[in-house]
Enzyme design. Sequence first.
Site, PDB file in Angstrom:
ATOM      1  N   SER A  58       0.817  -1.216   0.000  1.00  0.00           N
ATOM      2  CA  SER A  58       0.000   0.000   0.000  1.00  0.00           C
ATOM      3  C   SER A  58       0.849   1.264   0.000  1.00  0.00           C
ATOM      4  CB  SER A  58      -0.943   0.006   1.212  1.00  0.00           C
ATOM      5  OG  SER A  58      -0.207   0.059   2.421  1.00  0.00           O
ATOM      6  N   HIS A  59       2.171   1.122   0.265  1.00  0.00           N
ATOM      7  CA  HIS A  59       3.072   2.278   0.247  1.00  0.00           C
ATOM      8  C   HIS A  59       4.192   2.110  -0.776  1.00  0.00           C
ATOM      9  CE1 HIS A  59       1.042   2.981   4.087  1.00  0.00           C
ATOM     10  NE2 HIS A  59       1.396   4.238   3.945  1.00  0.00           N
ATOM     11  N   ASP A  87      -4.591   0.617   2.790  1.00  0.00           N
ATOM     12  CA  ASP A  87      -5.017  -0.774   2.872  1.00  0.00           C
ATOM     13  C   ASP A  87      -6.512  -0.908   2.594  1.00  0.00           C
ATOM     14  OD1 ASP A  87      -2.581  -2.083   3.410  1.00  0.00           O
ATOM     15  OD2 ASP A  87      -2.647  -1.413   5.484  1.00  0.00           O
TER      16      ASP A  87
END
Length: 337
Positions: free
Chosen positions: A47-48, A188
């Site tokens: 997610s990053h 997320d």
Amino acid sequence: MSDHIALSLAEAHALGCKALSSQGFSAAHTQAITDVLIAGQRDECHSHGLYRLPGVVQTLKTGKVDPVAMPEVIDHAPGVVRVDARFGFSPLAFNLGRPKLVEKARRQGIAALAINNCYHFSALWPEVEAIAAEGLVALAMTPSHSWVAPAGGKRPVFGTNPIAFAWPRPEGPPFVFDFATSAIARGDIELHRRDGKQLHEGWAIDSEGNPTTDPTAALAGAMLTFGGHKGSALAAMIELMAGPLIGDLMSAESMAYDAGAGVAPMHGELLLALDPKVFLGEDAPKHIARAETMFEAIVEQGARLPSQRRFAARAQSDANGVSIPKSLYEAIMALAN
């Protein structure tokens, strides 16, 4: 046909750099942003990772962020360094401010770095890890957009408000944690929506304040803090310390500044660095060894330290590269071309 594309870390980094530079980011911003994205991808913090790159470009296309802004480093006080990011993304501002932060912490034991007027999209662990690599203890915090309801409330007030900590160790990677004070990171929830997965109970409420496991309803409603009132209190602390204390925006103010554009939050960030050698003098090795005794007591009974999964993923990615969804690869390639 595989729905994922395999890349070496060098190939992934080159892809990110090509996409960002093609969209008008300066060489300095391109390098700093890509470094953070690849760090997330390498450590399987999807997610990053590169997943964030299209959002970075979208923030640029709204005209909100300056892709060539050169941050100004200000020696503000004996224990404080400030960096005005000048409405650019935060990684370059941190990179430029970190040497002065380290210098001040080594001189007097503790120092603070306040980053102002920055757009923030990344995790905080790359920053506290970089400080810990200098032998310093690190703490970082930042607000975001007001997506999170306070405990007992129904309307967003807080951001996801992450906090990160790093403790350097004599051997191997540091002890690190980095978590949102929301029950789950915003990215997320977006990944759950993309993948058609339901959320866990207790993560979010819908626009009417009712519990929901639907990621779309959650994104239209509000996220919840972890640990009820305890997470809510931590979120409030982060709003204050990384907002009014450093003269920057709180999450609700960042959301108002966004004015419906739906892009990365614009606010500030506070980082603290502490030097054990200044605090402890010649006794430093003895007390650092005591910390190792605690870590050993944790892992010897089968528990794991925070970030152990990331460090294991890092070793695998260093050896074997990474893979990203084909749809994401094609989206980044389109930006690069």
